[in-house]
Design an enzyme around this catalytic site. Structure first.
Site, PDB file in Angstrom:
ATOM      1  N   SER A 122       0.797  -1.224   0.000  1.00  0.00           N
ATOM      2  CA  SER A 122       0.000   0.000   0.000  1.00  0.00           C
ATOM      3  C   SER A 122       0.829   1.274   0.000  1.00  0.00           C
ATOM      4  O   SER A 122       0.294   2.346  -0.316  1.00  0.00           O
ATOM      5  CB  SER A 122      -0.946   0.013   1.208  1.00  0.00           C
ATOM      6  OG  SER A 122      -1.841  -1.065   1.151  1.00  0.00           O
ATOM      7  N   GLU A 141      -9.956   7.434   2.742  1.00  0.00           N
ATOM      8  CA  GLU A 141      -9.542   6.035   2.684  1.00  0.00           C
ATOM      9  C   GLU A 141     -10.368   5.176   3.639  1.00  0.00           C
ATOM     10  O   GLU A 141     -10.398   5.424   4.843  1.00  0.00           O
ATOM     11  CB  GLU A 141      -8.062   5.889   3.060  1.00  0.00           C
ATOM     12  CG  GLU A 141      -7.590   4.445   2.978  1.00  0.00           C
ATOM     13  CD  GLU A 141      -6.310   4.177   3.761  1.00  0.00           C
ATOM     14  OE1 GLU A 141      -5.676   3.142   3.478  1.00  0.00           O
ATOM     15  OE2 GLU A 141      -5.957   4.978   4.640  1.00  0.00           O
ATOM     16  N   HIS A 149      -2.005  -9.387  -0.435  1.00  0.00           N
ATOM     17  CA  HIS A 149      -2.645  -8.667  -1.526  1.00  0.00           C
ATOM     18  C   HIS A 149      -2.687  -9.541  -2.771  1.00  0.00           C
ATOM     19  O   HIS A 149      -1.992 -10.549  -2.860  1.00  0.00           O
ATOM     20  CB  HIS A 149      -1.857  -7.389  -1.848  1.00  0.00           C
ATOM     21  CG  HIS A 149      -1.831  -6.416  -0.730  1.00  0.00           C
ATOM     22  ND1 HIS A 149      -0.953  -5.358  -0.687  1.00  0.00           N
ATOM     23  CD2 HIS A 149      -2.575  -6.320   0.404  1.00  0.00           C
ATOM     24  CE1 HIS A 149      -1.155  -4.651   0.417  1.00  0.00           C
ATOM     25  NE2 HIS A 149      -2.135  -5.224   1.099  1.00  0.00           N
TER      26      HIS A 149
END
Length: 447
Positions: free
Chosen positions: A33, A255, A377
């Site tokens: 990220s 976010e 991820h």
């Protein structure tokens, strides 16, 4: 044109444009990220684990930072006279928000307590310190992360007996006091730490707002204390009401960061309820802005190894069982599964029988194929939804770092302004709000 589709009817832009973004970092097929945040905020690809720096910076090496810093669309907007804000459900110095204002060789340098002695000796600053000093006039900052702002062992205002909630800073600084001291004396800077203070705040009387609602990340929506912790949509509403007072427009980064955390923990129910709250925030933002002058971009920084299958019939709970058992081990399985993560369970040498556990529990960890303490991820492209001025530029398949350049072009900020001079001469209306919403959500107001 890519096929962007939905299986229900969320708020995520009833979009005038839809595209895909490639999320890889310069040194990683499957990104983290920090590198992705640098891409969609600063416009350049970066190494995993680094924020606000180019790929010339190596993770964890302070001495590779100087000269390789890159600026973000938040700074471009602020330099153009717009109000700017950050709203997150993580700590405000986490990977995604930090790329908007910090330049760090390591995303984990939350305070100086988390930095290696070598980096401190070489003069690198922690991310919380940079939040208060790099761009001193960020209008709105809201999320978690209180403990990184206070001296080591300072008792938290809310969790007074919890040692893990105490301050972390080795330098003895009180960054909240510093934040206040750096604001002009004739401006009203307000610090708040609970939901009551947020909801009773009069946006018309506030020039700068800092809200830190948890020592670390904010609580999951399903676990949220409604007395002390605001929801993401509540924070977004107050942020927009403060920011939109600026006639030159605003940029807001939103976010829903705990979606990611839920997936890492294998807790699909937590992650998806976070996504529902993100959808509410997008809807509220749409109510408070205009399609005529606000470019709204909704996307993700990356995917997860999260799947939904099993030929479930319509009306089946998404957290329920598939309508058949495995044709191999003859056991039932849930519709939601992970490719890897903490949900891998073996009982008596066989896959756990999920009908014997409470798979509808908020913290149930969905089964995974490979055992890991934390799910990873995914590496595939992710969708980008956009509406408002210049939304058509987000069409097709693009590199992730293309996004801030589109937003800057649409709002006439940053380096490329030739088209703005031409448009002004032709009598076109002046551009102005930008909203970047990451599920993630990004807003930019063009007036």
């Amino acid at each position: 044109m890519p096929w962007c589709f939905r299986t229900s009817t969320p708020t995520w832009p009833r979009t005038s444009s839809c595209s895909w973004e490639m999320t890889y970092n310069t040194n990683a097929q499957v990104p983290d990220s920090a590198g992705t945040a640098t891409a969609y905020l600063c416009g350049v690809k970066a190494n995993e684990g680094t924020v606000g720096v180019s790929a010339a910076t190596e993770r964890g090496r302070c001495n590779t930072t100087q000269g390789n810093e890159v600026t973000s669309i938040l700074r471009w907007a602020r330099d153009a006279g717009k109000s700017v804000g950050i709203v997150t459900t993580t700590r405000v110095n986490h990977a995604t928000p930090s790329a908007a204002y910090a330049h760090s060789a390591d995303r984990d340098w939350y305070s100086d307590n988390e930095m290696p002695p070598e980096a401190l000796r070489q003069g690198c600053k922690d991310i919380a310190y940079q939040l208060m000093h790099n761009i001193k006039d960020i209008t709105v900052i809201m999320g978690g992360g209180r403990k990184y702002m206070y001296p080591k062992n300072k008792t938290d205002v809310e969790y007074q007996v919890d040692e893990k909630a105490r301050g972390t800073r080795l330098d003895g600084l009180d960054l909240v006091d510093i934040w206040k001291s750096l604001k002009p004396k004739y401006k009203h800077a307000r610090y708040i730490w609970n939901r009551t203070d947020l909801l009773t705040l009069d946006p018309s009387t506030v020039d700068y707002l800092l809200g830190l609602f948890e020592p670390g990340d904010m609580q999951y929506e399903l676990n949220r204390n409604n007395m002390t912790d605001p929801s993401l949509s509540e924070m977004v509403e107050v942020a927009i009401r403060v920011l939109k007072k600026n006639p030159k427009g605003f940029f807001l980064l939103v976010e829903g960061g705990r979606i990611d955390h839920g997936h890492h923990e294998g807790k699909a129910k937590q992650a998806l309820h976070e996504a529902v709250e993100m959808d509410r925030a997008i809807g509220r933002a749409g109510d408070l802005t205009s399609l005529e002058d606000t470019l709204t971009v909704v996307t993700a920084d990356h995917s997860h190894v999260f799947t939904f299958g099993g030929y479930t019939p319509r009306g089946n709970s998404i957290f329920g069982l598939a309508p058949m058992v495995s044709d191999t081990d003859k056991k039932p399985f849930t519709a939601i599964l992970y490719g890897n993560g903490p949900g891998y369970k073996v009982v008596g040498g066989e896959r756990e029988n999920v009908s014997m556990v409470d798979y509808a529990h908020n913290n149930y960890q969905a089964q995974s194929a490979v055992p890991l303490r934390h799910e990873t991820h995914g590496g595939e492209d992710v969708a980008v939804f956009a509406k408002g001025p210049m939304a058509h530029l987000l069409h097709g398949v693009h590199e992730q770092n293309y996004i801030p350049h589109v937003m800057a072009y649409a709002s006439c900020i940053g380096a490329n302004l030739d088209h703005c001079t031409w448009a002004s001469a032709a009598g076109s209306p002046a551009p102005g709000p930008l909203l970047l919403l990451l599920a993630l959500l990004l807003f930019i107001s063009l007036v």
